[in-house]
Design an enzyme around this catalytic site. Structure first.
Site, PDB file in Angstrom:
ATOM      1  N   ASP A  75       0.748  -1.246   0.133  1.00 34.94           N
ATOM      2  CA  ASP A  75       0.008   0.121   0.049  1.00 34.94           C
ATOM      3  C   ASP A  75       0.964   1.258   0.008  1.00 34.94           C
ATOM      4  OD1 ASP A  75       0.830  -0.453   2.771  1.00 34.94           O
ATOM      5  OD2 ASP A  75      -1.121  -0.459   3.576  1.00 34.94           O
ATOM      6  N   ASN A  89      -8.244  -2.050  14.014  1.00 31.24           N
ATOM      7  CA  ASN A  89      -9.561  -2.472  13.687  1.00 31.24           C
ATOM      8  C   ASN A  89      -9.969  -3.421  12.537  1.00 31.24           C
ATOM      9  OD1 ASN A  89      -8.499  -1.457  11.201  1.00 31.24           O
ATOM     10  ND2 ASN A  89      -9.662   0.382  11.053  1.00 31.24           N
ATOM     11  N   HIS A 132      -8.057  -4.143  10.015  1.00 30.84           N
ATOM     12  CA  HIS A 132      -7.532  -4.006   8.717  1.00 30.84           C
ATOM     13  C   HIS A 132      -6.391  -4.652   8.130  1.00 30.84           C
ATOM     14  CE1 HIS A 132      -5.080   0.138   9.412  1.00 30.84           C
ATOM     15  NE2 HIS A 132      -4.063  -1.021   9.516  1.00 30.84           N
TER      16      HIS A 132
END
Ligand code: PGA
Length: 240
Positions: free
Chosen positions: A67, A136, A138
């Site tokens: 990413d 969370n 991810h």
């Protein structure tokens, strides 16, 4: 799922590194996706130490970043590309032809995403996806509710992720609002997934994965049932 509980930062890095070394030994030209963040830093140090003593040859791999921040050029020190060069790529002396880093500042960001997918596909898909885990749930920048079938694409970052990543920028640089990320579909198709989990903030997300009940609210649970999922985790996170 193979779960390896580790008892120190050294042990954590050594377990993860052993999996990367095995992948490179198995397949010359293996396509490997690399994470940023605090979690993999020890892994990169360990791989470099193993390469220095000829216990692995990092030049056998082809490397991709998972990413990147949208709008941030790879030359910018805040980019994930710069992080990977600093912690791994430059220190390993890798040939630029072995590495593809997303251009967060590409004028056509969707074309850049498609080019990343095409470069991975040209190698037959990912052999190894190395992932960290967000509090969370991810994986890469695939936030809760993400599509589980996608390739590389642009996503808005959640406030939680932006706040967590702000900690890396002591200079006051503001975390961008959007990311470019390999999608869950692509990560799930990796032949081997190595998920590295360290830090108390990850306990709930790890618990969701270990419950083996897929739930789009927890992107990491998309890995449930993967045929070769290795989880290397800090033993402090072991459910009691
Ligand atoms: P961390 O981030 O390694 O800095 O904890 C992991 C992630 O958010 O993917």
């Amino acid at each position: 799922m193979q779960l390896e509980w580790t008892h120190s930062a050294e042990d954590f890095a050594a377990h993860a590194a052993a999996r990367v070394v095995a992948c490179l030994a198995r397949k010359p030209g293996a396509a490997v996706a690399l994470p940023t963040g605090t979690t993999p830093i020890g892994l990169y140090d360990r791989l470099l130490a193993l390469a220095a003593t000829e216990q692995t040859d990092l030049r056998r791999g082809r490397y991709f970043n998972l990413d990147e921040y949208v709008g941030v050029p790879p030359e910018d020190a805040h980019s994930f590309a710069a992080f990977l060069r600093r912690h791994f790529i430059d220190r390993a002396g890798l040939d630029p032809a072995q590495v593809r880093l997303l251009r967060g500042d590409a004028s056509d960001i969707n074309a850049e995403a498609a080019a990343h997918d095409a470069a991975v596909a040209a190698l037959g898909g990912l052999d190894l996806a190395i992932l960290g885990l967000g509090g969370n749930g991810h994986i890469a920048f695939n936030e809760p509710g993400a599509d589980w079938n996608s390739g590389t694409h642009v996503v808005p970052l959640t406030e939680e992720t932006r706040a967590a990543n702000q900690a890396y920028f002591a200079d006051g640089y503001v975390v961008p609002s959007h990311g470019l990320t390999m999608g869950i579909g692509m990560l799930r198709r990796a032949k081997t997934v190595l998920l590295m989990v360290s830090g108390a903030a990850k306990a709930e997300a790890l618990g969701m994965l270990l419950a083996e009940s897929p739930d789009p609210a927890w992107p990491v649970t998309a890995l449930c049932g993967h045929p070769d999922l290795i989880v290397v985790a800090d033993s402090a996170l072991r459910p009691t």
